[in-house]
Motif scaffolding. Structure first.
Motif, PDB file in Angstrom:
ATOM      1  N   ALA A  42      -4.384 -10.862  10.776  1.00 59.04           N
ATOM      2  CA  ALA A  42      -4.263 -10.588  12.110  1.00 59.04           C
ATOM      3  C   ALA A  42      -2.889  -9.684  12.056  1.00 59.04           C
ATOM      4  CB  ALA A  42      -3.900 -11.993  12.864  1.00 59.04           C
ATOM      5  N   GLY A  43      -3.094  -8.764  12.791  1.00 61.71           N
ATOM      6  CA  GLY A  43      -1.949  -7.708  13.113  1.00 61.71           C
ATOM      7  C   GLY A  43      -1.552  -6.897  12.092  1.00 61.71           C
ATOM      8  N   ASP A  44      -2.541  -6.888  11.016  1.00 61.61           N
ATOM      9  CA  ASP A  44      -2.301  -5.688   9.911  1.00 61.61           C
ATOM     10  C   ASP A  44      -2.603  -4.282  10.368  1.00 61.61           C
ATOM     11  OD1 ASP A  44      -1.576  -7.530   7.925  1.00 61.61           O
ATOM     12  OD2 ASP A  44      -3.484  -7.418   6.815  1.00 61.61           O
ATOM     13  N   PHE A  45      -1.910  -3.446  10.026  1.00 61.02           N
ATOM     14  CA  PHE A  45      -2.088  -1.930  10.293  1.00 61.02           C
ATOM     15  C   PHE A  45      -2.717  -1.190   8.851  1.00 61.02           C
ATOM     16  CE2 PHE A  45       0.163   2.016  12.151  1.00 61.02           C
ATOM     17  CZ  PHE A  45      -0.928   2.159  12.813  1.00 61.02           C
ATOM     18  N   VAL A  46      -4.032  -1.221   8.748  1.00 62.08           N
ATOM     19  CA  VAL A  46      -4.466  -0.673   7.584  1.00 62.08           C
ATOM     20  C   VAL A  46      -4.819   0.830   7.694  1.00 62.08           C
ATOM     21  CG1 VAL A  46      -6.208  -1.232   5.706  1.00 62.08           C
ATOM     22  CG2 VAL A  46      -5.133  -2.938   6.933  1.00 62.08           C
ATOM     23  N   GLY A  47      -4.417   1.459   6.861  1.00 65.22           N
ATOM     24  CA  GLY A  47      -5.150   2.861   6.631  1.00 65.22           C
ATOM     25  C   GLY A  47      -6.127   2.721   5.349  1.00 65.22           C
ATOM     26  N   TYR A 214       2.646   6.033   8.416  1.00 61.99           N
ATOM     27  CA  TYR A 214       2.319   5.204   9.392  1.00 61.99           C
ATOM     28  C   TYR A 214       1.918   3.754   9.063  1.00 61.99           C
ATOM     29  CZ  TYR A 214       2.920   8.769  13.038  1.00 61.99           C
ATOM     30  OH  TYR A 214       3.291   9.733  13.806  1.00 61.99           O
ATOM     31  N   PHE A 215       0.755   3.568   7.975  1.00 66.93           N
ATOM     32  CA  PHE A 215       0.406   2.382   7.824  1.00 66.93           C
ATOM     33  C   PHE A 215       1.101   1.494   7.007  1.00 66.93           C
ATOM     34  CE2 PHE A 215      -2.621   5.319   8.997  1.00 66.93           C
ATOM     35  CZ  PHE A 215      -3.488   4.857  10.259  1.00 66.93           C
ATOM     36  N   SER A 216       1.064  -0.014   7.338  1.00 68.55           N
ATOM     37  CA  SER A 216       1.803  -0.824   6.555  1.00 68.55           C
ATOM     38  C   SER A 216       0.969  -1.281   5.353  1.00 68.55           C
ATOM     39  CB  SER A 216       1.877  -2.230   7.396  1.00 68.55           C
ATOM     40  OG  SER A 216       0.698  -2.755   7.931  1.00 68.55           O
ATOM     41  N   LYS A 217      -0.348  -0.980   5.254  1.00 64.39           N
ATOM     42  CA  LYS A 217      -1.159  -1.298   4.108  1.00 64.39           C
ATOM     43  C   LYS A 217      -2.180  -0.079   3.896  1.00 64.39           C
ATOM     44  CE  LYS A 217      -1.200  -6.494   3.788  1.00 64.39           C
ATOM     45  NZ  LYS A 217      -1.733  -7.380   4.381  1.00 64.39           N
ATOM     46  N   LEU A 218      -2.364   0.129   2.823  1.00 65.74           N
ATOM     47  CA  LEU A 218      -3.538   1.350   2.479  1.00 65.74           C
ATOM     48  C   LEU A 218      -4.608   0.612   1.663  1.00 65.74           C
ATOM     49  CD1 LEU A 218      -1.581   4.575   1.958  1.00 65.74           C
ATOM     50  CD2 LEU A 218      -2.668   3.624   4.129  1.00 65.74           C
ATOM     51  N   LEU A 219      -5.883   1.173   1.826  1.00 63.37           N
ATOM     52  CA  LEU A 219      -6.952   0.784   1.294  1.00 63.37           C
ATOM     53  C   LEU A 219      -7.465   1.990   0.587  1.00 63.37           C
ATOM     54  CD1 LEU A 219      -9.493  -1.825   2.507  1.00 63.37           C
ATOM     55  CD2 LEU A 219     -10.261   0.029   1.150  1.00 63.37           C
ATOM     56  N   VAL A 220      -7.652   2.214  -0.800  1.00 72.32           N
ATOM     57  CA  VAL A 220      -8.032   3.152  -1.207  1.00 72.32           C
ATOM     58  C   VAL A 220      -9.493   3.081  -1.934  1.00 72.32           C
ATOM     59  CG1 VAL A 220      -7.736   5.251  -3.016  1.00 72.32           C
ATOM     60  CG2 VAL A 220      -5.864   3.702  -2.179  1.00 72.32           C
ATOM     61  N   LEU A 221     -10.461   3.785  -1.354  1.00 69.19           N
ATOM     62  CA  LEU A 221     -11.858   3.786  -1.755  1.00 69.19           C
ATOM     63  C   LEU A 221     -11.908   5.063  -3.032  1.00 69.19           C
ATOM     64  CD1 LEU A 221     -14.114   2.755   0.961  1.00 69.19           C
ATOM     65  CD2 LEU A 221     -13.680   1.217  -0.892  1.00 69.19           C
ATOM     66  N   ASP A 223     -15.306   6.215  -4.946  1.00 68.30           N
ATOM     67  CA  ASP A 223     -16.839   6.061  -5.655  1.00 68.30           C
ATOM     68  C   ASP A 223     -17.390   4.950  -5.262  1.00 68.30           C
ATOM     69  OD1 ASP A 223     -19.016   7.174  -6.677  1.00 68.30           O
ATOM     70  OD2 ASP A 223     -18.525   6.832  -8.893  1.00 68.30           O
ATOM     71  N   GLY A 224     -17.110   4.266  -4.135  1.00 66.40           N
ATOM     72  CA  GLY A 224     -17.690   2.993  -3.546  1.00 66.40           C
ATOM     73  C   GLY A 224     -17.017   1.844  -4.140  1.00 66.40           C
ATOM     74  N   GLU A 225     -15.760   1.964  -4.811  1.00 64.61           N
ATOM     75  CA  GLU A 225     -15.149   0.788  -5.360  1.00 64.61           C
ATOM     76  C   GLU A 225     -13.801   0.722  -4.574  1.00 64.61           C
ATOM     77  OE1 GLU A 225     -15.368   0.170  -9.530  1.00 64.61           O
ATOM     78  OE2 GLU A 225     -17.239   1.008  -9.470  1.00 64.61           O
ATOM     79  N   LEU A 226     -13.266  -0.339  -4.656  1.00 65.83           N
ATOM     80  CA  LEU A 226     -11.771  -0.824  -4.150  1.00 65.83           C
ATOM     81  C   LEU A 226     -10.888  -0.423  -5.242  1.00 65.83           C
ATOM     82  CD1 LEU A 226     -10.351  -1.831  -1.473  1.00 65.83           C
ATOM     83  CD2 LEU A 226     -10.210  -3.977  -2.748  1.00 65.83           C
ATOM     84  N   ALA A 227     -10.142   0.946  -5.018  1.00 67.79           N
ATOM     85  CA  ALA A 227      -9.421   1.342  -6.042  1.00 67.79           C
ATOM     86  C   ALA A 227      -8.085   0.779  -5.911  1.00 67.79           C
ATOM     87  CB  ALA A 227      -9.298   2.912  -6.113  1.00 67.79           C
ATOM     88  N   ALA A 228      -7.598   0.462  -4.709  1.00 72.71           N
ATOM     89  CA  ALA A 228      -6.005  -0.223  -4.526  1.00 72.71           C
ATOM     90  C   ALA A 228      -5.997  -0.561  -3.108  1.00 72.71           C
ATOM     91  CB  ALA A 228      -5.071   1.148  -4.808  1.00 72.71           C
ATOM     92  N   PHE A 229      -5.356  -1.429  -2.749  1.00 75.64           N
ATOM     93  CA  PHE A 229      -5.079  -2.193  -1.612  1.00 75.64           C
ATOM     94  C   PHE A 229      -3.702  -2.693  -1.326  1.00 75.64           C
ATOM     95  CE2 PHE A 229      -6.051  -5.820   1.778  1.00 75.64           C
ATOM     96  CZ  PHE A 229      -5.854  -4.655   2.749  1.00 75.64           C
ATOM     97  N   GLY A 230      -2.655  -2.436  -0.756  1.00 82.46           N
ATOM     98  CA  GLY A 230      -1.596  -2.958  -0.432  1.00 82.46           C
ATOM     99  C   GLY A 230      -0.465  -1.921   0.123  1.00 82.46           C
ATOM    100  N   PRO A 231       0.917  -2.119  -0.189  1.00 84.53           N
ATOM    101  CA  PRO A 231       1.806  -1.333   0.879  1.00 84.53           C
ATOM    102  C   PRO A 231       1.732   0.058   0.223  1.00 84.53           C
ATOM    103  CG  PRO A 231       3.003  -3.273  -0.113  1.00 84.53           C
ATOM    104  CD  PRO A 231       1.486  -3.263  -0.665  1.00 84.53           C
ATOM    105  N   PRO A 232       1.749   1.115   1.270  1.00 85.94           N
ATOM    106  CA  PRO A 232       1.358   2.640   0.798  1.00 85.94           C
ATOM    107  C   PRO A 232       2.262   2.952  -0.256  1.00 85.94           C
ATOM    108  CG  PRO A 232       1.922   2.204   3.338  1.00 85.94           C
ATOM    109  CD  PRO A 232       1.839   1.060   2.452  1.00 85.94           C
ATOM    110  N   GLU A 233       3.628   2.834  -0.544  1.00 86.43           N
ATOM    111  CA  GLU A 233       4.245   3.381  -1.394  1.00 86.43           C
ATOM    112  C   GLU A 233       3.822   3.026  -2.809  1.00 86.43           C
ATOM    113  OE1 GLU A 233       8.102   4.627  -0.723  1.00 86.43           O
ATOM    114  OE2 GLU A 233       7.693   5.356   1.380  1.00 86.43           O
TER     115      GLU A 233
END
Lengths: 420, 331
Positions: A42-47, A214-221, A223-233
């Motif tokens: 709750a309250g996450d700001f995910v790109g 802008y985002f507090s977390k980034l999710l990198v996809l 080729d259909g897989e989760l490559a990374a998920f966490g703080p942008p920098e």
């Protein structure tokens, strides 16, 4: 690529708003998402970022229950999306679609009030449309016709429609792709404000710099897989960008912010090495162009903190560096000559030559005499305050009008070689 | 152009209702024997009186015919709104699903087989319409979803097929050919209370979309967006498509194929009250009823004592009006 999950995905204590568990999905047997798992609290700001075709929009549709996972499950507030009725799910999750077609002549009020369908009977939402549009700073549009609005205004009206659902989670599928810079920033500022008010946001976007800022977390996809998920920098490093997008990425810091720039080529596709002798900013542009064109580039001798030295550092070049404001020493000179001997080409820019860097010209002449191909910009002769450039031509250095002419010559040579 | 009632739909509905009442009264008053309004009032309050010529004209000919025109007009208009907005295609009309051609095939069979007495021909027409709806429906169903574009294509295909069979039967029909052609053109001539009763069955069906106006508004943004906003799209589509199909089948089976009403009425009304269904549906219903009443009045009075098929009149009047409104709407 193994998933790099940085930091906890869930706000401690609270159960996640979205829980994607081992989700797989494909169209006609062609897999689009493979075993994707993550939680959004709750309250996450995910790109959400990733190349075209990496499965971003499919992921958004799965979270909104438009699609059902073929493997795994998507939980919204702890309940699988397939167990929801559409109306109940629309109270939990709102979506701003990538494209929005409406050929019918409806007023903005009518369009916005449609958003309240999931939570109220008509007539019970009187005033809500005004409030929501005012929240987005477009209260004056309410009696306008939707088809008369500009692209930026439409996007905000569709956002207002989604906000009318009063869902705790807002999904956005590339909301900024059709917007100009000012509307993009306005939209993301609004999203940040809404997030500060408690709305959980998951937003697909293509602009990695906007994602970083802008985002507090980034999710990198990828080729259909989760490559990374966490703080942008932590997530959006040049290495990740290279691995996911196949372009070369550079990080720059400017006024306290980090920016990414890209070159189209991958590392490892080198044509050969060019050693650049420059300084004072005469070589920065050239080095960048050479790197983009696929050459391995080295440089020296440069003083630390020199403009060209900083440019070379951002480009990740191999350089021979001398202490700031110091003349070229014996050690760096020897190293420089060694780099030139193994280079395929040495380029001397129109750098002003003084006593401090006269040994660089000397090194160039040495290399030329030993048979290394050396090009020099004619301007260097005029900018010589140390009388060191007189030996250039007799050493066998080829003179070119300027760095642009040399780049052109390289490109031409490159082109003529390609068919072979 | 200025719209009637942008925020409230009631001014538009009340105004159209007024127009409708005027049209109905005109259609009751005029004909080979004119009945002044005072006489109509007297006839209505007195009820059917045996042996009175005016009473017989009013109760046995003019009133059922006018009511039937109202009902068929309303049914086609409502079905037209549903079809255009579900297909998101302004060129669709109630006949695209092939229901009308199926009904025509049923009626033609009835004429050829000489069972052209009510109720058999109407029953056959109804059966033909429903059978077509069923075939087209099954063709468009994929994994529990109705694909609206396959429905359209299947409808057009089945429609051509049924028309081909009708044409073949016409060639074989000999003397009956005239009856078939006349039926196909659509008319209210010679219809009575039995047809009105059948058409009345459709009244509850016309109310169904009035309870689904919000869903229909949202569906204007496409099926995916409607899902996102919480509409049970498949269920709504199913309900509306079947409603439109049955309305069309009933209308066609009692009156033949009357063109243009289902296409043009929704367009005209959209220009007047906008595309929101809370206004569009009731106003279209009333407007369709009024329009077909006037068209029927013209069809039986313009070339007295001969009748022009009402479908010809609707096209002659509707087409120029439609073009005029389209041009005004653009300005």
């Amino acid at each position: 690529m193994p998933a790099v999950v940085v930091g906890p995905g869930v706000a401690s204590g609270a159960s996640p708003v979205v829980s994607v568990r081992q989700v797989g999905f494909g169209y006609d047997g062609r897999p689009v998402l493979k075993r994707v798992s993550f939680d959004v609290g709750a309250g996450d700001f995910v790109g959400v970022v990733g190349p075209n075709g990496s499965g971003k929009s499919t992921l958004i549709d799965l979270i909104d229950g438009i699609l059902q996972p073929q493997q795994g499950e998507v939980l919204i507030a702890g309940r699988a999306t397939r167990e929801y009725r559409r109306r109940d799910l629309a109270r939990e999750v709102a979506l701003v679609p990538q494209s929005f077609a409406l050929d019918f002549d409806l007023s903005v009020r009518e369009v916005v009030e449609m958003g309240a369908y999931c939570r109220a009977r008509s007539g019970e939402v009187r005033g809500d449309a005004e409030w929501t549009l005012a929240r987005l700073g477009i209260a004056e549009l309410i009696e306008r016709r939707f088809t008369e609005l500009s692209g930026g205004e439409r996007q905000l009206v569709v956002l207002a429609q989604a906000l009318m659902q009063r869902a705790g989670l807002l999904l956005l599928d590339e909301p900024a792709s059709a917007l100009d810079v000012s509307h993009q920033l306005r939209l993301f500022d609004l999203l940040r404000d809404l997030n500060a008010d408690g709305l959980t946001v998951i937003c697909i976007l293509h602009d990695l710099n906007l994602a970083l800022h802008y985002f507090s977390k980034l999710l990198v996809l990828s080729d259909g897989e989760l490559a990374a998920f966490g703080p942008p920098e932590e997530v959006l490093t040049p290495e990740t960008v290279e691995a996911v997008y196949g372009v070369r990425a550079y990080m720059h810091r400017h006024a306290g912010r980090t920016y990414l720039t890209y070159s189209p080529r991958l590392r490892g596709e080198r044509k050969g090495r060019i050693h650049v002798v420059c300084g004072g900013g005469t070589g920065a542009g050239l080095m960048r162009e050479l790197v983009d064109a696929g050459w391995e580039v080295s440089a020296g001798v440069l003083n630390a903190l020199d403009t060209d030295e900083e440019a070379g550092r951002e480009l990740g070049l191999r350089m021979v560096v001398e202490a700031p404001f110091s003349p070229v020493g014996d050690e760096t000179h020897t190293e420089n000559v060694a780099l030139m001997r193994t280079a395929d080409l040495v380029i001397l820019t129109d750098v002003p030559v003084s006593l401090g860097n006269a040994r660089n010209v000397e090194a160039v002449c040495t290399a030329a005499r030993e048979g290394v191909r050396v090009w020099a910009a004619e301007g260097v002769l005029a900018a010589d305050l140390a009388g060191a450039t007189g030996a250039l031509v007799e050493s066998g250095v080829e003179l070119h009008a300027d760095t642009a002419a040399m780049l052109a010559a390289l490109t031409a040579r490159d082109g003529s070689q390609r068919p072979a | 152009m200025i719209r009637l009632g942008r925020t409230s739909v009631w001014p538009g509905i009340v105004l159209t209702a007024g127009v409708f009442v005027v049209c109905l009264l005109m259609s009751l008053a005029f004909g080979p024997a004119s009945l002044p309004l005072a006489r109509i009032w007297h006839l209505v309050t007195a009820g059917p009186v045996a042996g009175d010529l005016d009473s017989a004209i009013f109760w046995q000919i003019r009133l059922p015919r006018a009511l039937l025109a109202c009902l068929v007009g309303a049914e086609l208009a409502v079905a037209g709104v549903i079809m255009q907005d579900l297909f998101l295609n302004p060129l669709t009309d109630p006949y695209v699903t092939g229901v009308s051609s199926g009904a025509a095939l049923g009626a033609t069979l009835g004429i050829v087989l000489h069972v052209a007495q009510f109720p058999w021909m109407t029953v056959l027409a109804l059966a033909g319409g429903f059978a077509t709806l069923g075939i087209v429906w099954m063709a468009a169903r994929r994994r529990g979803r109705v694909n609206i574009f396959i429905l359209l294509l299947a409808g057009v295909t089945v429609s051509y097929l049924a028309s081909a069979v009708v044409t073949f039967l016409m060639i074989k029909a000999g003397d009956d050919m005239h009856a078939i052609v006349y039926w196909l053109m659509g008319s209210f001539s010679g219809r009575g209370w039995t047809e009105v009763e059948l058409a009345l069955l459709a009244v509850p069906l016309m109310l169904i979309p009035l309870f689904r106006t919000r869903e229909m508004d949202i569906l204007l943004q496409g099926e995916k967006r409607a899902l996102e906003l919480g509409v049970e799209v498949e269920r709504t589509k199913r309900l509306l498509l079947v409603t439109a199909g049955v309305l069309t089948a009933i209308a066609v089976s009692v009156s033949g194929i009357i063109g243009f009403v289902g296409l043009v009425v929704p367009h005209i009304v959209r220009l007047l009250v906008g595309p929101g269904h809370r206004g569009l549906l009731p106003v279209s219903l009333l407007f369709g009823a009024a329009m077909l009443n006037v068209a029927d009045l013209m069809s039986r009075t313009l070339l007295m004592p001969n009748e022009i098929p009402v479908g010809v009149v609707t096209t002659f009047v509707g087409a120029p009006l439609f073009v005029y409104l389209l041009r005004r709407g653009k300005a």
